[in-house]
Structures are given as C-alpha cells and as structure tokens.
Design a protein around this motif. Structure first.
Motif, PDB file in Angstrom:
ATOM      1  N   LYS A 472       0.828  -1.209   0.000  1.00  0.00           N
ATOM      2  CA  LYS A 472       0.000   0.000   0.000  1.00  0.00           C
ATOM      3  C   LYS A 472       0.861   1.257   0.000  1.00  0.00           C
ATOM      4  N   TYR A 519      -3.732   6.488  -4.461  1.00  0.00           N
ATOM      5  CA  TYR A 519      -3.520   5.337  -3.576  1.00  0.00           C
ATOM      6  C   TYR A 519      -3.266   4.124  -4.451  1.00  0.00           C
ATOM      7  N   TYR A 521      -2.424  -0.100  -4.449  1.00  0.00           N
ATOM      8  CA  TYR A 521      -2.321  -1.386  -3.761  1.00  0.00           C
ATOM      9  C   TYR A 521      -1.899  -2.435  -4.775  1.00  0.00           C
TER      10      TYR A 521
END
Length: 762
Positions: A472, A519, A521
């Motif tokens: 992450k 973001y 991931y």
C-alpha cells in the motif's frame, strides 16, 4: 510410387523410433517412462485420495524424460550430438539445452520411493498405512508402480498446553486460543511444524529474544483411543535458561559511519553523542542525531519484539542513504534481562552523478529515446535528505499514425528535494517499515513539435509519499502547479485551427493550481500466488480554493492569475489489474480503467493535458493513438493530417491478454481490447459524443497477437491488431468481423495496425 512410399515409411519409422528414445539404451537396462500410484478405496473420501495422490506424484524421483505423443524429443537431441568437449557453443546447447540424458530404470530406487510414500502418508495421520512397490516392463521401457492402502486416518482428541508457573509456560498457554491444532481435525505433521513456528513468532513479540521453535516439543500419544491422538505441547528440558527469559531494551548504540576494515582493525577515536535514548558514535558527525530517533522505533525500556526489530532495519534501509545495515543485540551483564542494541551503518557515497539512456513509449503512439544526466546528494543537510538535479533531452517519433513525420523534441530539467520524514505543522508519524517522505520539486520543459508549435511548461509541487507496507502506497501533493505557454505556432497549425477550432485548446495558455492524491495497492511482487492484483485510484482537484477566494463562477468571464485564466475542475480515475497465473510463464492479464473529469466555475472544459484519450500502443491497440470517440463521433471526417483531436471527459477501457513463453526470451500474447471516451455535455461539432446509459453499445473493440522480446534490462513489444467493432459506423454496421480479409491489401492498409513499444501494456 510404391518404392517411394516404402522409403517414406522407412524414414518415418526411423524418426519415430529415434524420438521414442529407446534405440540407444544400454544393454541390460530399460528406459524409465514414469510411475503409477494406486490408492485403494477405503473409508476416506474420493477428494482425500485424489489430493494425496496428487501430492505423492510430486515426490517420486527421478522425473522421466518428457513425452509428446509417445515421442521423446529431449532424448533425440541428446543422442543426435556425440561427445561435447566444451560447456558452450552450439553442440552443447543442442545436447544439454534442447536435449536431456535418458532416465534409466537402473537409476530408480523403488525401496527409497516406497519409504518416501510411506513417510508422507504417515505424516498425514495414516499410521497404519501399507505401501508396496514394484515395476512393469514393456519392450525397452519400464514403469514403477506404487500401491497404497491408507486404512484409517487419526484425528486429534485433545491438545494440552503447559500450565506451570514459569513465565515462558504462561506465555505459551496464552496462545492456545488461536492454535492451529484443533480438536476433531485430522492429524497432520505439517500442522504441528507450523504450530511450533507460530508459537515461536508470538514469543518473539513478547521479549523472548533467544527462544526458537526447536526448543518446543509436541508429543503425540496414539494409544488414548481408537484412531485418535492426544497432542501435548512441552518445553524441551535442554532449553537454555536465557531462552526462557523476557528481555527489555537497554542501551541503543548507533555507528552511522561504520567501516568494516577501519572499525575492526584500527579503531580511531570517535565522538559520542547522546540524543534521547540513543548513543551515537561517529568520528565525523556526518548525520544529525534526530534522523535516527525518527527512524529507529525501539525506546529504552521497551520489551523486545521482532516486529519493531524488523521495522527499524527496514526503515534504515529505505532511507536510501546506507549501503550496508547490520544490527545485533547483546545481553547487558550489569542489568538483569536487558539487551543492548547495536546498529552498524555503512553510508553510500554522499554525491554521485549518473548518465542514462532510455527507450520510451507514450500513450500517443510515440516511441523514442531520452538522455538523462542526474546528480544526487544523499545527505544534503545532514538529515539524510536527497537532493536530485536532472537534465534531459529526447526525441520521439511515431512509427504508425497520423503524426508520422511530425517529430517531437524535448529538453529540460528539474530539481527535487526529499526529506525522509513528514514536514508539517501538524504532528505526523509513521510506524511502518518504510520511512515517510516529504518531497518538493520544480521543473521546466521545452517541447518542440516540428512544423507545428512549441510549448514551455513550468511545474512545481510539494507533498508527501508514504507506504503502509510493501503493498500500500499513498501519494499526496498538497500543492501542484503547472503553467504552460505556446511559442512558434506555425502557419500550418493555424490553418488547421481555422478548420477545427478545438485545436486551439492545445496551444492555449494554461494554469493549473491544485491538489492531487493517489492510492496504490499491489501484490504483484508475490510471484507464487495464483492471483495477483494491482489497484490505483487517484483524484485531481484544481482551482477550488482560488475559485472560492476570487468568486469564480462564470467560465464566460473567467478570473485570471498573472493574466492567465486558472483551471477549475475535479478529475478522478481508477485502474484495476488482475493476473491469473497458470504457471511461471503463462498468465491471463486483465485491466479495467474508469475515469471522469468535471470542469466548473472558472472552466468550461478540462485542460487539454488533463482530458482522457484512448487508442494506441498501450490502450486499444487495434486503433491508432487518440483516434477513438468521443462516443459514436467519427473524428476521421474532420481531423487534421497530423493530430487527431479526440479527447473526452469520461473514459472506460478494458483489456485482457493471454501471455505465454514461446522460446526463452521470446514471449507471445493474444489479446482483446475494448473501450471509449465521452463528453459530459452536448457538443454540436461532435454529434454522438455525449455520455449516456447506452455507453456499452458504443465501445470500440479490437483484437490481435503480439511478441515480446524480454532481454531482462529491456522488453521490446510488437503487436499486430485489427478492429472487431467500430462505434462510429452507422447503427447496425458497427461490427466488422465479417469484413475481415487478410488477403485484401486495402483492408490491411485500413485495419491492420502494427504497434512497436517498450515494456508490457500493463
């Protein structure tokens, strides 16, 4: 004719016999062609028998030569080449890379394999199992046969944890609630091993630094009941006393300029600095003490735990300042149950310069090269700050497409400063394995599009980058500024603007001032997973604060900053990738992208550089770059000869491709791409461009095949694609599958698209 047929038959049989691999088997021996495992039917379920057979198949040795329709080409190539004297060259490659030595029955140890099978099934709880082994022969070939009678599988009746008053026993007893050994489960030695590892890992979190799993004993009592066992967890008697103790952290020593030769052979007088709980020993005082206080997570008096131990080491490594990081703990003899921690750090060279040449491909179907010169200072202000100054120059050309012949020249530079910590008026800390970064940057780029125009762009940003873990990552730019102005606009481009006014947007002055956040991931670094995923979501906000301050609410009368209207919009985009791994070299890779941008207040539309485009080498490969949409609009009717102006406010894109290895560095792919872009509002110049609920009926679809040449340091990708559906054709005629005709030159010229790119499309 009959003689020719006999000759052909003779050669065919000769080749077949050669490929079968038996004609050069030593006298008295046989070719080993594999094994069978027969598990007799009993009380066990069919699923259990099938699973055990599958796992046993992988344990039998040796592995026979590969067979294709009864033929063994590996043996053929091995026998084709005689003695090879050198471990290189063509003969060696044919004999040992294409070929393989025949696996003979004399190399098969039936008794050994029988014992392997017996041990495995006993470890699965079949204590009364029976295993037999023999072999069968057919001609010059032999096969090993193993027969297994499982009988009854034992289950766990009870699990007993230590209950005495010793601290170690009490801590182990606290862990029983989450034990891997459950009453009623079948006995499995692998579960017992994993339970020992689990207990050890938990004890390491509770200060038992010197304990390890080998000090644990799990006794098995199979006499307690019919086909049931009791499991008793014990601490071995020979466990050292120090392994039974909990330790706390006492002194923390840091050697930030450690040199193995100097510090072990001829120690020089070094300065000692005491800062918070740290003792820093540095004869040069190269680093300011606070950087270690922020990086190392142990404090004096903390109970030792492995998580903090590993996190601190990872944080030191991810500072990017040290070449080697070494850590050790020693018992402090003057204080009971205390550990002193030592960190030995060898710095990288403080300053460095790097020159690199890059091969590049971009979304506009341009390929080219770029020269970069990078100068770095890894400890600019003695706080492990990284100052990086770069200069670049590059050339990009379009191999296929409407921009062929209109080359792009770029040059410029940028400077960035990264602090390995949060610089903020608010208290911000991170306890992850990755040190958070604050980054400030400024850059300039001059871009010349030959025969058309040039653009000068100045950009600057300030923000934060931090990772929760290896999967992450967050990237927040509090301030993001970009200013673009045109220069040297040619008469050719001006004439095209007269015919297509929307081209003016490309050379309009633009000022973007806002905030961006993304973001990410991913678990793609985990190579042994059946499924890997990648997700990235981002939001881009511009001009909102200025809009409120200046009262910008009319794009027909925009507010200006330095005589330039500032852009005001919100843009969001998400990308999701999935990789289904069939084996090490074969996978099904899929990607979906969804994005939308909304202009408002001071802007009628998104800035050109922020709009969505589709098509090209890493998008829908059956269509040229930026040549699709928006919606059902046909841009070919009024697009200019050098730049399709087909951009949109909304984007949907999907791709999937099956990837596999053809031969070593050569990999192949079969793919399908689909997608389109749309406008939020009606545009009289672009009928059919507005987004609606029927967007799935307006997708462009293409397919193709490709080759990837993987040279480790570079992946060269070639794709050949053609459209299956053209959304801009009249209703009912969008699907063009029936029109496919590879033998038709005019069809190939219009529909067959060749893409040359660097790297995988996703």
């Amino acid at each position: 004719m009959r003689l020719n047929n006999y000759i052909l038959l003779f050669f065919s049989v000769s080749i077949f016999l050669s490929c079968s691999g038996t004609h050069k088997i030593p006298k008295g021996d046989l070719l080993y062609v594999g094994h069978t495992i027969d598990i007799e039917k009993g009380e066990e379920s069919k699923k259990t028998r099938k699973q055990i057979k599958s796992e046993l198949d992988g344990l039998i040795r040796p592995v026979p030569n590969k067979s294709i329709l009864g033929m063994r080409p590996e043996i053929f190539f091995y026998n084709l080449i005689g003695e090879v004297k050198k471990e290189k060259g063509f003969k060696y490659w044919v004999k040992y890379k294409l070929g393989a030595e025949p696996v003979l029955m004399s190399k098969v140890d039936l008794e050994y394999n029988k014992q392997v099978v017996q041990n495995y099934i006993e470890n699965k709880g079949f204590f009364n199992a029976e295993t037999k082994a023999d072999s069968t022969r057919r001609g010059k070939k032999a096969k090993a046969n193993y027969t297994v009678k499982l009988n009854n599988q034992y289950k766990i009746k009870s699990v007993v944890f230590p209950k005495d008053s010793v601290v170690l026993s009490q801590e182990i007893n606290k862990l029983k609630e989450k034990s891997l050994l459950k009453v009623g489960n079948t006995y499995d030695l692998e579960d017992i091993k994993n339970e020992r590892v689990r207990i050890d890992a938990n004890l390491k979190e509770q200060g038992f630094y010197y304990f390890n799993e080998n000090y644990l004993l799990i006794q098995v009592d199979s006499t307690v009941a019919n086909h049931e066992v009791d499991l008793i967890v014990k601490i071995k008697k020979e466990t050292p006393e120090k392994a039974k103790k909990q330790y706390k952290i006492n002194n923390i020593f840091v050697y930030p300029s450690f040199n193995l030769r100097r510090d072990t052979i001829a120690r020089k007088k070094q300065d000692t600095i005491h800062y918070q709980d740290l003792t820093i020993i540095d004869n040069k005082t190269v680093f300011k003490p606070f950087i270690f206080d922020k990086t190392l997570l142990f404090n004096k008096g903390d109970l030792y735990n492995r998580t903090t131990h590993n996190l601190s080491l990872n944080r030191l490594i991810t500072l990017g300042t040290f070449k080697f990081v070494k850590n050790e703990f020693q018992v402090n003899d003057s204080v009971k149950n205390q550990l002193d921690s030592y960190y030995y750090l060898t710095p990288l060279p403080k300053k460095s310069i790097q020159v690199e040449t890059l091969a590049k491909t971009n979304s506009a179907n341009y390929s080219g090269t770029e020269l970069n010169i990078n100068w770095s200072n890894r400890n600019t202000f003695k706080g492990a700050e990284l100052l990086k100054i770069s200069a670049f120059a590059g050339l990009e050309v379009q191999v296929s497409g409407q921009n062929n012949g209109f080359n792009v020249y770029r040059f410029g530079g940028d400077a960035s400063l990264i602090w390995p910590r949060f610089i903020s008026p608010f208290q911000m800390n991170s306890g992850s394995a990755y040190v958070p970064n604050t980054k400030a940057s400024i850059g300039y780029e001059y871009q010349l599009r030959t025969k058309l125009y040039s653009l000068k762009t100045l950009n600057a940003s300030f923000g934060y980058i931090w990772k929760e873990n290896e999967r992450k990552e967050h990237n927040l730019n509090i301030l993001n500024i970009a200013y673009t102005s045109p220069n040297n606009v040619s008469e050719l481009y001006q004439s095209q603007i007269a015919a297509n006014p929307s081209l003016q947007r490309v050379i309009d002055k633009q000022l973007i001032l806002g905030t961006t956040y993304s973001y990410t991931y991913t678990n793609t670094m985990e190579q042994n997973r059946k499924h890997n995923i990648y997700f990235k979501g981002g939001i881009d906000l511009s001009g909102n604060s200025l809009g409120l301050i200046l009262g910008a609410n009319d794009y027909n009368n925009p507010k200006n900053i330095l005589s330039v209207p500032f852009s005001q919009y919100t843009k969001a985009e998400v990308e999701f990738r999935h990789y289904l791994n069939f084996d090490k070299e074969t996978k099904l890779a899929s990607r979906i992208i969804i994005g939308a941008g909304i202009p408002y207040g001071n802007s009628k539309e998104l800035p050109f550089i922020k709009q969505f485009f589709i098509g090209g080498t890493s998008s829908i490969r059956a269509f040229r770059a930026r040549s699709i949409g928006p919606g059902t609009f046909d841009g070919s009717q009024n697009s200019n000869s050098f730049l399709p102006d087909q951009s949109g406010d909304i984007k949907f894109e999907f791709s999937t491709e099956l990837r596999g290895q053809i031969y070593k560095i050569v990999k192949g792919a079969v793919f399908v791409d689909a997608g389109n872009i749309w406008l939020l509002n009606e545009n009289s110049d672009k009928p059919g461009a507005k987004f609606s609920g029927k967007f799935l009926n307006q997708l462009a679809i293409g397919t193709g095949i490709g080759l990837r040449f993987d040279f480790d340091f570079l992946v060269l990708r070639t794709d050949l694609a053609f459209p299956l559906r053209k959304p801009y054709l009249p209703k009912g005629q969008e699907w063009v599958i029936d029109d496919i005709n590879f033998g038709d030159r005019s069809w190939r010229k219009e529909n067959l698209i060749f893409n040359l790119a660097i790297g995988y499309p996703f």
